[in-house]
Each structure stands twice: as C-alpha cells, then as structure tokens.
Motif scaffolding. Structure first.
Motif, short mmCIF file in Angstrom:
data_model
loop_
_atom_site.label_atom_id
_atom_site.label_comp_id
_atom_site.label_asym_id
_atom_site.label_seq_id
_atom_site.Cartn_x
_atom_site.Cartn_y
_atom_site.Cartn_z
N ALA A 1 0.89 -1.39 0.14
CA ALA A 1 -0.04 0.04 -0.05
C ALA A 1 0.70 1.23 0.00
O ALA A 1 0.56 2.02 -0.57
N LYS A 2 1.98 1.23 0.72
CA LYS A 2 2.72 2.47 0.68
C LYS A 2 3.48 2.93 -0.36
O LYS A 2 3.47 3.78 -1.09
N GLU A 3 3.82 1.78 -1.18
CA GLU A 3 4.60 1.80 -2.40
C GLU A 3 3.59 2.12 -3.45
O GLU A 3 3.94 3.25 -4.32
N LEU A 4 2.48 1.83 -3.43
CA LEU A 4 1.42 2.05 -4.60
C LEU A 4 0.99 3.38 -4.39
O LEU A 4 0.55 4.24 -5.36
N LEU A 5 0.59 4.01 -3.04
CA LEU A 5 0.39 5.12 -2.61
C LEU A 5 1.17 6.08 -3.24
O LEU A 5 0.98 7.29 -3.67
N SER A 6 2.66 5.91 -2.94
CA SER A 6 3.73 6.51 -3.33
C SER A 6 3.84 6.65 -4.87
O SER A 6 3.82 7.94 -5.42
N GLN A 7 3.35 5.62 -5.71
CA GLN A 7 3.28 5.77 -7.01
C GLN A 7 2.14 6.76 -7.38
O GLN A 7 2.35 7.47 -8.29
N VAL A 8 1.05 6.88 -6.87
CA VAL A 8 0.11 7.66 -7.27
C VAL A 8 0.40 9.05 -7.14
O VAL A 8 0.18 9.91 -7.87
N GLU A 9 1.17 9.24 -5.74
CA GLU A 9 1.61 10.49 -5.76
C GLU A 9 2.62 11.07 -6.75
O GLU A 9 2.58 12.36 -7.34
N TRP A 10 3.52 10.16 -7.25
CA TRP A 10 4.47 10.40 -8.18
C TRP A 10 3.79 10.81 -9.54
O TRP A 10 4.28 11.50 -10.01
N LEU A 11 2.67 10.00 -9.83
CA LEU A 11 2.03 10.04 -11.04
C LEU A 11 1.25 11.52 -11.07
O LEU A 11 1.12 12.32 -12.10
N ARG A 12 0.66 11.96 -9.78
CA ARG A 12 0.04 13.12 -9.77
C ARG A 12 1.19 14.37 -9.84
O ARG A 12 0.74 15.38 -10.65
N ALA A 13 2.31 14.36 -9.26
CA ALA A 13 3.40 15.41 -9.50
C ALA A 13 3.65 15.10 -11.08
O ALA A 13 3.63 16.25 -11.77
N LYS A 14 3.80 14.16 -11.99
CA LYS A 14 4.08 14.15 -13.38
C LYS A 14 2.82 14.98 -13.99
O LYS A 14 3.13 15.59 -14.86
N LEU A 15 1.64 14.65 -13.53
CA LEU A 15 0.58 15.33 -14.35
C LEU A 15 0.60 16.83 -14.10
O LEU A 15 -0.04 17.74 -14.84
N ASP A 16 0.79 17.00 -12.76
CA ASP A 16 0.79 18.66 -12.32
C ASP A 16 1.88 19.43 -13.08
O ASP A 16 1.83 20.67 -13.22
N ALA A 17 3.07 18.72 -13.38
CA ALA A 17 3.79 19.43 -14.02
C ALA A 17 3.98 19.32 -15.56
O ALA A 17 3.70 18.18 -15.97
#
Length: 257
Positions: free
Chosen positions: A120-136
């Motif tokens: 769960a920790k790694e998958l949530l981290s992946q979600v945050e990484w994807l969100r950061a990629k989408l925001d930039a």
C-alpha cells in the motif's frame, strides 16, 4: 519519490493473483468457530481463520488450493496429514535446530498480509508520483512539443481526451473573441465632472443625466467585467492617448510644424 519499477509492479500483481480475489470480510461467531476472514463472493472462500494451539494459544489458518478448491488449514505440520492437498510444511522455523520458533509462514495469503502495508505504501507513493507528473509539464500532454507537428491528427488517431480538450479550447477562443467584440462595442466616454458612461447603451439624445448608463454597463458586467478590469482598460487607453500625443509633438518638433 521514484516510479514503481515494472518488476516490482509485477511482483505485487503476482502476490495479489495468488490469493482469493477480494473483496473480503470477517464472518463467524464468538463461541465455536470464531471469526474467519472470507471472500464476499463464490460462496465465502476462506481466507484466514484461527485454530487452537495448546491450552492457551491460537494459530492462524490459511487456505491452500487443492483439487476441491480452497481448504482452510493450519500453518503447521497438520497439513501433512491432509491427503487432499500437497503435503507441505508452511511454518518457517527460525533455524533447523529450533523448529518450534516461527519466523515466517510459507502461504500466499500469509505473505500478502505480511507485506500488504508495504504494498500500500509503495502504490500510494506511485499515485503521488503520477500526480506530480501530471501537475508538471511532462512533454506527454496536449499541446506539447512532442506532437507540435500534429502528425497524429493527420493520421486520424486523435485520442478522445485530446479531441475534447481541442473542442473546449476552440470554444474558449470563440468566447474570448465574442467578449472582446462586446467590449469594443460598448465604448465608454469620460464625463467632465467624473465618471464614465457607456456610449452604446446611453441614448443618443440624452438630456437627463439620470438616463445615462454608467460604464461598465450591465452587458459588460454580464460577461464578467470587474471594476479592476475596467480601471485597467481605462488606464491602458489613457496611456495609448498620451503616447500618441507625445509622438505627434515629437514629429512636429522635427518638422518644425
């Protein structure tokens, strides 16, 4: 924060595929069998239960997939006594000389429960990484430099979300043009004693000051013009007039006219 590797994603997917498909829920009672974790489908496939261990303890029981489906078994040597499943020692001892001290359970469900928090920790981290990629700016969104030539459009491969974005962008451009034309139509005039009136909305033969329509008029207010925007337009217009006057004065000075 780093992206999840393909190998790690495949490892998590394989671990999930090895256990009874979710969703799960707790069932049972508090008197005889006790609580058991089971699926919410397929007739309640057991995922985890408990069995007595000695006089005061209990041990978790996990399913093993045999010829007749998932069986609830204990993670100990009892499994060797069941003929319907492959005999296997699932309790991992601390060391060969200390077989009674457990340091792991070799069962897909047990492993999933053990590692689920890390998953769960790694998958949530992946979600945050994807969100950061989408925001930039990432170079993969439209419009972007990768598709500046729009060859994909010529080939008729416009993705649905890009087509929708294009339609909204075109609609926004149309609205901007209409708004600019409306502002140009509703020209203002500055009164001698202060204030501004709309030349389009105020009657041509206006003898009564009460008939003046102040600017910004209701039509401009309706398209979102604020007092700050109106002031900015007036100041920009005044700056243009002053600049033009200076240029004319400089031209006269040069020509001596």
């Amino acid at each position: 924060m780093a992206p999840l590797t393909d190998e790690r994603r495949a490892e998590i997917q394989a671990a999930l595929d090895a256990v009874p498909a979710p969703p799960w829920h707790w069932i049972g009672d508090t008197k005889h069998q006790g609580p058991m974790l089971a699926t919410k489908h397929s007739g309640w496939i057991y995922v985890m239960g408990f069995k007595r261990l000695g006089m005061h303890g209990a041990q978790p029981a996990f399913p093993v997939k045999g010829p007749d489906g998932y069986l609830l078994i204990t993670p100990c040597r009892e499994i060797e006594e069941r003929s319907s499943v492959a005999a296997k020692e699932v309790a991992i001892p601390r060391a060969p000389y200390d077989p009674d001290t457990v340091r792991g359970i070799d069962n897909p469900v047990a492993k999933w429960l053990e590692h689920s928090a890390q998953y769960a920790k790694e998958l949530l981290s992946q979600v945050e990484w994807l969100r950061a990629k989408l925001d930039a700016p990432c170079g993969s969104c439209h419009p972007c430099t990768n598709y500046a030539d729009e060859t994909w459009r010529a080939a008729g491969r416009t993705p649905p979300h890009v087509a929708e974005w294009d339609e909204r962008r075109a609609e926004l451009e149309r609205l901007k043009e209409q708004r600019a034309a409306l502002i140009a139509l509703h020209e203002y005039d500055e009164l001698i004693f202060g204030g501004f009136i709309c030349l389009h909305c105020t009657p041509d033969e206006c003898d009564d000051p009460d008939d003046n329509v102040m600017w910004p008029c209701p039509s401009l207010r309706a398209v979102g013009m604020t007092d700050d925007e109106a002031i900015a337009l007036i100041e920009a217009r005044r700056a243009e007039i002053e600049k033009a006057a200076r240029e004319r004065a400089e031209a006269r000075a040069v020509t001596g006219g």
